[in-house]
Motif scaffolding. Structure first.
Motif, mmCIF file in Angstrom:
data_model
loop_
_atom_site.group_PDB
_atom_site.id
_atom_site.type_symbol
_atom_site.label_atom_id
_atom_site.label_comp_id
_atom_site.label_asym_id
_atom_site.label_seq_id
_atom_site.Cartn_x
_atom_site.Cartn_y
_atom_site.Cartn_z
ATOM 1 N N GLU A 225 66.062 51.692 57.154
ATOM 2 C CA GLU A 225 65.279 52.342 57.954
ATOM 3 C C GLU A 225 65.225 53.791 57.840
ATOM 4 O OE1 GLU A 225 64.221 52.834 62.807
ATOM 5 O OE2 GLU A 225 66.057 51.805 62.225
ATOM 6 N N LYS A 226 66.361 54.300 57.264
ATOM 7 C CA LYS A 226 66.547 55.768 56.941
ATOM 8 C C LYS A 226 65.720 56.082 55.775
ATOM 9 C CE LYS A 226 71.056 56.432 58.982
ATOM 10 N NZ LYS A 226 72.676 56.693 58.717
ATOM 11 N N LEU A 227 65.674 55.023 54.617
ATOM 12 C CA LEU A 227 64.917 55.636 53.324
ATOM 13 C C LEU A 227 63.394 55.416 53.905
ATOM 14 C CD1 LEU A 227 66.578 53.050 51.017
ATOM 15 C CD2 LEU A 227 67.142 55.468 51.557
ATOM 16 N N GLY A 228 62.941 54.697 54.917
ATOM 17 C CA GLY A 228 61.502 54.566 55.091
ATOM 18 C C GLY A 228 61.218 55.699 55.886
ATOM 19 N N ASP A 229 61.935 56.430 56.770
ATOM 20 C CA ASP A 229 62.031 57.838 57.437
ATOM 21 C C ASP A 229 61.591 58.703 56.416
ATOM 22 O OD1 ASP A 229 61.992 56.451 59.953
ATOM 23 O OD2 ASP A 229 64.076 57.163 60.204
ATOM 24 N N PHE A 230 62.532 59.003 55.325
ATOM 25 C CA PHE A 230 62.236 59.887 54.341
ATOM 26 C C PHE A 230 60.837 60.063 53.731
ATOM 27 C CE2 PHE A 230 62.469 61.763 50.239
ATOM 28 C CZ PHE A 230 63.221 62.792 50.343
ATOM 29 N N LEU A 231 60.481 58.511 53.261
ATOM 30 C CA LEU A 231 59.526 58.534 52.361
ATOM 31 C C LEU A 231 58.181 58.631 53.307
ATOM 32 C CD1 LEU A 231 60.358 55.343 50.192
ATOM 33 C CD2 LEU A 231 60.206 57.836 49.684
ATOM 34 N N GLU A 337 52.946 54.608 52.307
ATOM 35 C CA GLU A 337 52.985 53.151 52.206
ATOM 36 C C GLU A 337 54.306 52.454 52.106
ATOM 37 O OE1 GLU A 337 50.612 51.073 53.091
ATOM 38 O OE2 GLU A 337 49.238 52.738 53.650
ATOM 39 N N SER A 338 55.144 52.990 51.078
ATOM 40 C CA SER A 338 56.498 52.549 50.762
ATOM 41 C C SER A 338 57.257 52.863 51.852
ATOM 42 C CB SER A 338 57.054 53.416 49.575
ATOM 43 O OG SER A 338 56.200 53.401 48.381
ATOM 44 N N GLY A 339 57.018 53.977 52.734
ATOM 45 C CA GLY A 339 57.907 54.140 53.778
ATOM 46 C C GLY A 339 57.497 53.077 54.842
ATOM 47 N N LYS A 340 56.331 52.990 55.220
ATOM 48 C CA LYS A 340 56.061 51.695 56.057
ATOM 49 C C LYS A 340 56.557 50.557 55.571
ATOM 50 C CE LYS A 340 51.740 54.124 57.824
ATOM 51 N NZ LYS A 340 50.403 53.882 58.106
ATOM 52 N N ALA A 341 56.416 50.094 54.506
ATOM 53 C CA ALA A 341 57.022 48.990 54.066
ATOM 54 C C ALA A 341 58.502 48.914 54.414
ATOM 55 C CB ALA A 341 56.856 48.794 52.561
ATOM 56 N N LEU A 342 59.034 49.834 54.074
ATOM 57 C CA LEU A 342 60.720 49.706 54.228
ATOM 58 C C LEU A 342 61.002 49.712 55.535
ATOM 59 C CD1 LEU A 342 61.892 52.368 51.657
ATOM 60 C CD2 LEU A 342 62.157 49.910 51.537
ATOM 61 N N LYS A 343 60.224 50.481 56.623
ATOM 62 C CA LYS A 343 60.510 50.265 57.944
ATOM 63 C C LYS A 343 60.389 48.853 58.529
ATOM 64 C CE LYS A 343 59.971 54.013 60.552
ATOM 65 N NZ LYS A 343 59.425 55.212 61.278
ATOM 66 N N GLU A 344 59.117 48.338 57.843
ATOM 67 C CA GLU A 344 58.853 46.852 58.280
ATOM 68 C C GLU A 344 59.894 45.899 57.968
ATOM 69 O OE1 GLU A 344 56.474 45.536 60.026
ATOM 70 O OE2 GLU A 344 55.172 47.523 60.562
ATOM 71 N N LEU A 345 60.462 46.197 56.779
ATOM 72 C CA LEU A 345 61.810 45.572 56.137
ATOM 73 C C LEU A 345 62.724 45.487 56.985
ATOM 74 C CD1 LEU A 345 61.165 45.967 52.610
ATOM 75 C CD2 LEU A 345 60.671 43.873 53.663
ATOM 76 N N ALA A 346 63.293 46.860 57.424
ATOM 77 C CA ALA A 346 64.110 46.943 58.384
ATOM 78 C C ALA A 346 64.112 46.225 59.752
ATOM 79 C CB ALA A 346 64.192 48.272 58.702
ATOM 80 N N LEU A 347 62.970 46.467 60.332
ATOM 81 C CA LEU A 347 62.478 45.725 61.571
ATOM 82 C C LEU A 347 62.678 44.151 61.279
ATOM 83 C CD1 LEU A 347 61.722 45.875 64.703
ATOM 84 C CD2 LEU A 347 59.157 45.821 63.580
ATOM 85 N N SER A 356 56.730 39.424 56.366
ATOM 86 C CA SER A 356 55.571 39.026 55.767
ATOM 87 C C SER A 356 54.628 40.280 56.064
ATOM 88 C CB SER A 356 54.837 37.985 56.395
ATOM 89 O OG SER A 356 54.664 37.991 57.792
ATOM 90 N N SER A 357 54.787 41.121 56.952
ATOM 91 C CA SER A 357 54.024 42.332 57.431
ATOM 92 C C SER A 357 54.212 43.524 56.327
ATOM 93 C CB SER A 357 54.214 42.891 58.784
ATOM 94 O OG SER A 357 55.316 42.958 58.945
#
Length: 482
Positions: A225-231, A337-347, A356-357
């Motif tokens: 989630e931290k990686l997604g926040d940065f991106l 888009e990479s940040g959103k993907a990482l945050k979705e993966l963290a969730l 899948s999202s």
């Protein structure tokens, strides 16, 4: 000269000689600062306070071996081993406590049996050969056990047990030379260690347990989630600075990724402790904890790229605004888009649901990366000073690597979700389907609210016989009256 020296002594006394007068104020300030640190330490993780209370409770209960005379008469001085076991075995998490307790118990049992056997063989060699043979056995087992500790798997999981094995074998072998009641000594030592270790495991598991597996699960999700926040915030932040705009927003989210770079030791120790834990909560027995380490490795690889992006963000040399406007859209889309993907993966990891999202965001990021590659291969380099655009090209190439790392993280999380049997996420309805469903519901409600209708069906006159030109009879006519 004497007068001058006397006045100097007085001046020194009034300036530096009264340092002791400031001690109460300094002591008070130190106590206040220490109390503030203690309060902060407890507020950061209240489980630390509970763990301290559990250790105190375990030591109090095991001290009954000394306070209660019948127990002390049964175990004697060896009851001290129960207290020592509680001190060295009780750890913060259930997995760490259980791992140390089993290591200590099994090592004591095995070393005690071998020590008694070595003492029996040494007795057969006579009074002269007994100490020589005992010394040889101690040397042999210490050498072999110490060498086995260099194996990585033994070092990670059984190192404490190997130490206890060396200690117990040596104590029983050496003390048995002067003590004829070696069986009783080994029995009391094993009994007190088993009681102390069992008490630690019971209190750690029953009273407000701290599960290492749950901590590892949350740590991996938080790191991603931290990686997604940065991106998510990097693209706009970088191109604002490239365009010369001032950034007055709170940019603390740009520093959160740094903890991911140093999380390897914590992840490995938590995974080691989690392997000892029984099934609990959402984590059954034999949960694939090693796959969390694989996800952590992929996350750190992405964090290293983000470290380079952060260096480009804080660099003095920025890409010119003309070149930045050309690559801004593609780079911003890749970052977001990479940040959103990482945050979705963290969730998905937090909720233990199939991720899948995140696939749609990864596809969007890959599409933007493909457009950026084709853009860089086109003829935008004409009449451009390459030295001035190196910074922008560097950011673009790193973002392309970040997209690849994000895809690898998604693949590892998909593997984890498959092995850990995460729940399948229900596919969300598209806006078109949702709108059509609402229209159908509205129509059905209107039909249900209409007045009572009567349908009369009357047949027409019988049809005439078919003509020669027609190959099929005509259908009968019906009239409906409402």
């Amino acid at each position: 000269m004497e007068v001058g020296s006397g006045s100097g002594d007085k001046a020194w006394f009034f300036t530096r000689g009264r340092w002791w007068l400031a001690l109460p104020a300094k002591f008070r300030a130190n106590m206040v600062d220490m109390a503030r640190k203690v309060k902060k330490l407890g507020q950061d993780d209240p489980r630390r306070v509970i763990h301290s209370l559990k250790v105190g409770l375990a030591l109090t209960l095991v001290s009954i071996f000394y306070y209660y005379q019948p127990l002390y008469s049964s175990f004697g001085v060896t009851a001290m081993w129960a207290i020592m076991t509680v001190v060295v075995v009780f750890e913060f998490s259930v997995g760490a406590t259980l791992g140390k307790g089993l290591n200590r118990g099994m090592a004591t049992l095995l070393a005690g049996g071998l020590g008694v056997g070595a003492h029996y063989l040494a007795n057969l060699s006579g009074h002269i050969g007994e100490p020589i043979l005992l010394g040889f056995f101690v040397f042999l087992q210490a050498t072999i056990s110490t060498f086995l500790r260099f194996f990585p798997k033994i070092k990670s999981r059984y190192d404490y047990g190997m130490l206890i094995f060396i200690l117990t074998f040596s104590l029983i072998s050496v003390s048995g030379y002067r003590n004829d009641e070696i069986f009783e000594l080994a029995h009391k030592r094993l009994s007190t260690i088993s009681i102390g270790g069992s008490l630690c495991v019971i209190i750690s598991t029953v009273v407000c347990p701290v599960w290492a597996g749950e901590d590892l699960h949350n740590l991996i999700a938080l790191n991603i989630e931290k990686l997604g926040d940065f991106l998510e915030g990097f693209g706009d932040e970088y191109f604002k600075r490239t365009g010369g705009e001032a950034c007055k927003d709170d940019n603390g989210f740009l520093e959160g990724y740094k903890s991911v770079l140093n999380s390897k030791t914590s992840e490995e120790s938590l995974a080691n402790f989690a392997a000892w834990e029984p099934g609990h909560g959402r984590f059954p027995f034999r949960h694939p904890w090693k796959l969390y380490l694989k996800v952590g490795i992929m996350a750190r690889e992405c964090a290293y790229r983000i470290e380079s992006l952060n260096a480009c963000l804080n660099a003095d040399i920025q890409a010119p605004s003309e070149f930045g406007s050309i690559i801004q859209e593609a780079c911003t889309n890749m970052s977001i888009e990479s940040g959103k993907a990482l945050k979705e993966l963290a969730l998905a990891i937090k909720t233990m649901v199939q991720p899948s999202s995140a696939d749609s965001h990864i596809e969007n990021a890959k599409s933007s990366a493909k457009k950026l590659k084709s853009l860089l291969k086109s003829g935008i380099w004409e009449d451009v000073d390459l030295l001035k655009v190196i910074a922008g090209v560097t950011v673009a190439s790193i973002l392309i690597d970040v997209v690849t790392c994000t895809e690898k993280i998604a693949e590892s999380i998909h593997e984890l979700a498959s092995k850990a049997q995460f729940k399948s996420a229900e596919p969300p309805l598209s806006p078109e389907k949702l709108h059509s469903g609402q229209m159908q519901c509205a129509k059905s409600s209107q039909i249900l609210k209409c007045p009572h209708a009567v349908i009369n069906v009357s047949e027409s006159t019988p049809p005439s016989p078919p003509s020669e030109s027609s190959s099929a009879p005509k259908a009968s006519m019906q009239r409906m009256e409402v």
